[in-house]
Design a protein around this motif. Structure first.
Motif, PDB file in Angstrom:
ATOM      1  N   ILE A  47       0.732  -1.279  -0.055  1.00 54.64           N
ATOM      2  CA  ILE A  47      -0.130  -0.046   0.002  1.00 54.64           C
ATOM      3  C   ILE A  47       0.910   1.285   0.132  1.00 54.64           C
ATOM      4  O   ILE A  47       1.806   1.149   0.840  1.00 54.64           O
ATOM      5  CB  ILE A  47      -0.918  -0.119   1.117  1.00 54.64           C
ATOM      6  N   ASN A  48       0.645   2.425  -0.771  1.00 55.55           N
ATOM      7  CA  ASN A  48       1.151   3.549  -0.951  1.00 55.55           C
ATOM      8  C   ASN A  48       1.155   4.115   0.375  1.00 55.55           C
ATOM      9  O   ASN A  48       0.374   4.259   1.009  1.00 55.55           O
ATOM     10  CB  ASN A  48       0.718   4.432  -2.056  1.00 55.55           C
ATOM     11  N   LYS A  49       2.414   4.927   0.780  1.00 53.44           N
ATOM     12  CA  LYS A  49       2.551   5.328   2.214  1.00 53.44           C
ATOM     13  C   LYS A  49       1.770   6.630   2.214  1.00 53.44           C
ATOM     14  O   LYS A  49       1.326   6.892   3.204  1.00 53.44           O
ATOM     15  CB  LYS A  49       3.899   5.789   2.518  1.00 53.44           C
ATOM     16  N   GLU A  50       1.287   7.190   1.345  1.00 49.39           N
ATOM     17  CA  GLU A  50       0.351   8.279   1.119  1.00 49.39           C
ATOM     18  C   GLU A  50      -1.121   8.207   1.116  1.00 49.39           C
ATOM     19  O   GLU A  50      -1.733   9.245   1.470  1.00 49.39           O
ATOM     20  CB  GLU A  50       0.546   9.153  -0.113  1.00 49.39           C
ATOM     21  N   ASN A  51      -1.422   6.897   1.135  1.00 51.36           N
ATOM     22  CA  ASN A  51      -2.848   6.521   1.035  1.00 51.36           C
ATOM     23  C   ASN A  51      -3.098   6.558   2.666  1.00 51.36           C
ATOM     24  O   ASN A  51      -2.532   5.939   3.779  1.00 51.36           O
ATOM     25  CB  ASN A  51      -2.975   5.014   0.785  1.00 51.36           C
ATOM     26  N   ALA A  52      -4.561   6.962   2.733  1.00 47.49           N
ATOM     27  CA  ALA A  52      -5.017   7.101   4.354  1.00 47.49           C
ATOM     28  C   ALA A  52      -5.256   5.684   4.734  1.00 47.49           C
ATOM     29  O   ALA A  52      -5.383   5.605   6.038  1.00 47.49           O
ATOM     30  CB  ALA A  52      -6.344   8.004   4.229  1.00 47.49           C
ATOM     31  N   THR A  53      -5.725   4.798   3.833  1.00 49.97           N
ATOM     32  CA  THR A  53      -5.897   3.521   4.472  1.00 49.97           C
ATOM     33  C   THR A  53      -4.926   2.840   4.862  1.00 49.97           C
ATOM     34  O   THR A  53      -4.960   2.004   5.880  1.00 49.97           O
ATOM     35  CB  THR A  53      -6.337   2.424   2.851  1.00 49.97           C
ATOM     36  N   LEU A  54      -3.416   3.176   4.648  1.00 51.84           N
ATOM     37  CA  LEU A  54      -2.312   2.696   5.078  1.00 51.84           C
ATOM     38  C   LEU A  54      -2.333   2.886   6.685  1.00 51.84           C
ATOM     39  O   LEU A  54      -1.864   2.254   7.455  1.00 51.84           O
ATOM     40  CB  LEU A  54      -1.061   2.834   4.447  1.00 51.84           C
ATOM     41  N   ALA A  55      -2.534   4.226   6.569  1.00 54.19           N
ATOM     42  CA  ALA A  55      -2.349   4.722   8.118  1.00 54.19           C
ATOM     43  C   ALA A  55      -3.617   4.066   8.967  1.00 54.19           C
ATOM     44  O   ALA A  55      -3.123   3.807  10.377  1.00 54.19           O
ATOM     45  CB  ALA A  55      -2.633   6.365   8.263  1.00 54.19           C
TER      46      ALA A  55
END
Length: 224
Positions: A47-55
């Protein structure tokens, strides 16, 4: 390097969902979900680090993955793939359920659903590879799963810039056979690359990109 070699790799299309500590529902489209062991059953997803989903995944330590069906509408993919959960309620018109611990499970257009607990992560630069232990799995539909190849060749879908497999290609247009003196007109979305044919006098004011949802002001005229 011939980047077309990457196109031969096989992928599926999935939606990763999670809920942050504040309970906010997040979800994004990925194509890198896979099984890594059978005993115990473990999976991985980048998952891309900029995605809110990863957070949300890292905050809660849990996530779900919905395997999309082949007939998933492009509008649905556009909502989860080309918008941010930070400023868009992607679940507003979707069929989903919330577990007792707050974990959100996307059911709409799903073939199967996996519920996972994070067991490890690996930083790979622009993305984070998340390894999860599968706590539960269920079949949602007997429909055929949507492959990445089908998404591109049949649905003519584009790859979001944050995707693991996104590769910037040359903007040079491919040569078009001269079958008529009058060129065919099309409109290219400058956000996601979707091409709409026709409308030589301009797209209608209420037109929306079926992939990312932007209006006609974000399209550029091209000759096909």
């Amino acid at each position: 390097m011939d980047i077309k070699a990457f196109h031969s790799l096989s992928y599926g299309l999935y939606v990763v969902t999670a809920a942050g500590e504040d309970g906010k529902k997040c979800g994004c489209v990925v194509n890198t979900f896979q099984q890594v062991t059978s005993e115990p059953p473990q999976v991985s997803v980048a998952i891309n680090k900029e995605n809110a989903t990863l957070a949300a995944v890292l905050e809660s330590g849990r996530f779900c993955v919905t395997v999309l069906e082949q007939d998933t509408p492009m509008e649905f993919i556009g909502t989860f793939g080309f918008h941010s959960s930070t400023d868009t309620d992607k679940f507003a018109a979707a069929d989903y359920r919330v577990c007792g611990d707050g974990l959100v499970q996307l059911l709409e257009h799903g073939v199967a659903l996996f519920t996972c607990t994070v067991v490890n992560t690996v930083d790979v630069g622009t993305h984070m590879v998340v390894y999860g232990l599968v706590d539960d799995a269920e079949v949602l539909s007997p429909a055929d799963p949507l492959t990445y190849a089908y998404y591109h060749t049949v649905k003519r879908g584009k790859t979001p810039p944050k995707a693991s497999s996104y590769i910037v290609e040359s903007a040079a247009a491919e040569p078009v056979a001269e079958t008529s003196s009058a060129p065919r007109v099309g409109w290219r979305c400058t956000v996601c690359g979707y091409i709409q044919e026709g409308y030589p006098d301009g797209l209608p004011a209420d037109f929306r990109c079926p992939v990312c949802g932007v209006g006609p002001e974000m399209f550029e005229r091209i000759e096909l």
